[in-house]
Design an enzyme around this catalytic site. Structure first.
Site, PDB file in Angstrom:
ATOM      1  N   LYS A  71      39.988  52.330  48.047  1.00 28.79           N
ATOM      2  CA  LYS A  71      39.223  53.094  49.161  1.00 28.79           C
ATOM      3  C   LYS A  71      39.078  52.251  50.531  1.00 28.79           C
ATOM      4  CE  LYS A  71      37.437  57.057  50.600  1.00 28.79           C
ATOM      5  NZ  LYS A  71      37.946  58.186  51.201  1.00 28.79           N
ATOM      6  N   CYS A 109      41.150  58.164  59.701  1.00 26.81           N
ATOM      7  CA  CYS A 109      40.669  58.768  59.463  1.00 26.81           C
ATOM      8  C   CYS A 109      39.777  60.150  60.427  1.00 26.81           C
ATOM      9  CB  CYS A 109      39.151  58.263  58.728  1.00 26.81           C
ATOM     10  SG  CYS A 109      38.280  59.092  58.281  1.00 26.81           S
TER      11      CYS A 109
HETATM   12  C1  SIN Z   1      38.021  60.606  54.438  1.00 26.73           C
HETATM   13  O1  SIN Z   1      37.026  59.613  53.730  1.00 26.73           O
HETATM   14  O2  SIN Z   1      37.287  61.426  54.942  1.00 26.73           O
HETATM   15  C2  SIN Z   1      39.768  60.098  54.149  1.00 26.73           C
HETATM   16  C3  SIN Z   1      40.008  59.281  54.283  1.00 26.73           C
HETATM   17  C4  SIN Z   1      40.891  59.043  55.214  1.00 26.73           C
HETATM   18  O3  SIN Z   1      41.037  60.661  55.493  1.00 26.73           O
HETATM   19  O4  SIN Z   1      41.093  57.870  56.201  1.00 26.73           O
END
Ligand code: SIN
Length: 311
Positions: A45, A131
């Site tokens: 993540k 993001c």
């Molecule tokens: C998010 O955490 O909003 C999704 C990850 C991303 O789009 O980079």
């Protein structure tokens, strides 16, 4: 049988399929499950300087043709993921991994990357420039000047293998401009694409996720043509030393085959991994190998980037 072995920079992978950042990668337990599956690698993540709760729930929904999410970068802080990939890299026969990172400002990004540079980690880093879900924060890679400024600064101190996760582009001139920026830097890879930002899915008369009045990143079937176009557009434009990871709309071996045909050296699974769990890697790998066997391709280099055009 065909091999789906691949290479990114100097790193080898037994399988070209892996998770996409954001899916099945929040905790060590999830990452360990992906690591133990048929996937060739995992990406964490996206880790930020300090841990984040992310946006209010519900913030992810499966839809008929894919998914919508507005997670808002919930994560346990970059140090949590850095510690884990260092721990794994010191184990015998460990797979190679990707550490996804970004700061909430360029300054924070540099603080994080300087810490990674100073650490024992010698694996791949993916800087998330795309993001769409943090209120008030734009998708960085839509701003070419800021992107160039960040990368210019990064490469004054960062010497380890490094790539960027990109948002989808939709205009040929933007492909040209983005590629011209990335070609100025010794990037190991670019990853195309993050979700298509700020879509809206409605059920009856109501949005299906809470943050941002329902606006969120779209994944799954909707995005495959855009993902393939981005993979191929960058394959055509980037220095050959910059490899491409293809992400977007992969739910079968045929989809993975098409990403590789467009130039991808590695292919990531997002929405389908969220739906099926890590067993999906074995299914899609077998489907991809069956297509390769049928066509007589022994490894992915036999057809990677060899998309045919009409005369
Ligand atoms: C998010 O955490 O909003 C999704 C990850 C991303 O789009 O980079």
């Amino acid at each position: 049988m065909a091999s789906t072995h691949t290479k990114i920079g100097d790193f080898t992978f037994d399988n070209c399929l892996m998770n996409a950042a954001g899916v099945y990668c929040m905790t060590r337990e999830e990452l360990a499950e992906v690591d133990a599956s048929a996937a060739g690698s995992f990406v964490t993540k996206t880790g930020t300087l300090t841990k984040r709760a992310g946006n209010p729930e519900p913030r992810y929904a499966d839809t008929t043709l894919g998914s919508i999410n507005s997670m808002g970068l919930p994560n346990l802080g970059y140090q949590y993921y850095l510690d884990y990939v260092i721990e794994l890299q010191n184990q015998p026969n460990s797979k190679n991994h990707f550490l996804s990172l970004v700061g909430m400002s360029p300054e924070e990004t540099h603080t994080i990357l300087k810490a990674v540079q100073a650490s024992d980690y010698h694996g791949l880093v993916e800087l998330n420039l795309s993001c769409p879900n943090v209120p008030g924060k734009p998708q960085i890679a839509y701003d070419f000047e800021t992107t160039e400024a960040i990368l210019t600064e990064v490469f004054t101190y960062y010497t380890k293998p490094f790539g960027v996760k990109l948002p989808p582009y939709f205009d040929i001139v933007h492909f040209d401009q983005a590629a011209a920026v990335f070609n100025k830097f010794p990037l190991t890879f670019v990853n195309c694409i993050n979700s298509i930002g700020n879509g809206l899915v409605i059920d009856d008369e109501t949005v299906v996720i809470k943050p941002k009045n329902g606006f969120g990143g779209i994944g799954g079937d909707y995005v495959k043509p855009t993902a393939l176009a981005n993979v191929h557009a960058f394959y055509q434009r980037l220095n050959p030393s910059i490899q491409i990871i293809g992400t977007g709309g992969v739910k079968t071996g045929r989809d993975a085959f098409e990403h590789i045909l467009c130039g991808a050296s590695m292919v990531q699974l997002g929405t389908i991994l969220h739906q099926e769990g890590p067993a999906v890697f074995e299914r899609i790998t077998n489907e991809l190998k069956a297509i390769m066997d049928e066509k007589g391709y022994k490894n992915i280099e036999d057809f990677r980037g060899k998309l045919q055009y009409m005369n």
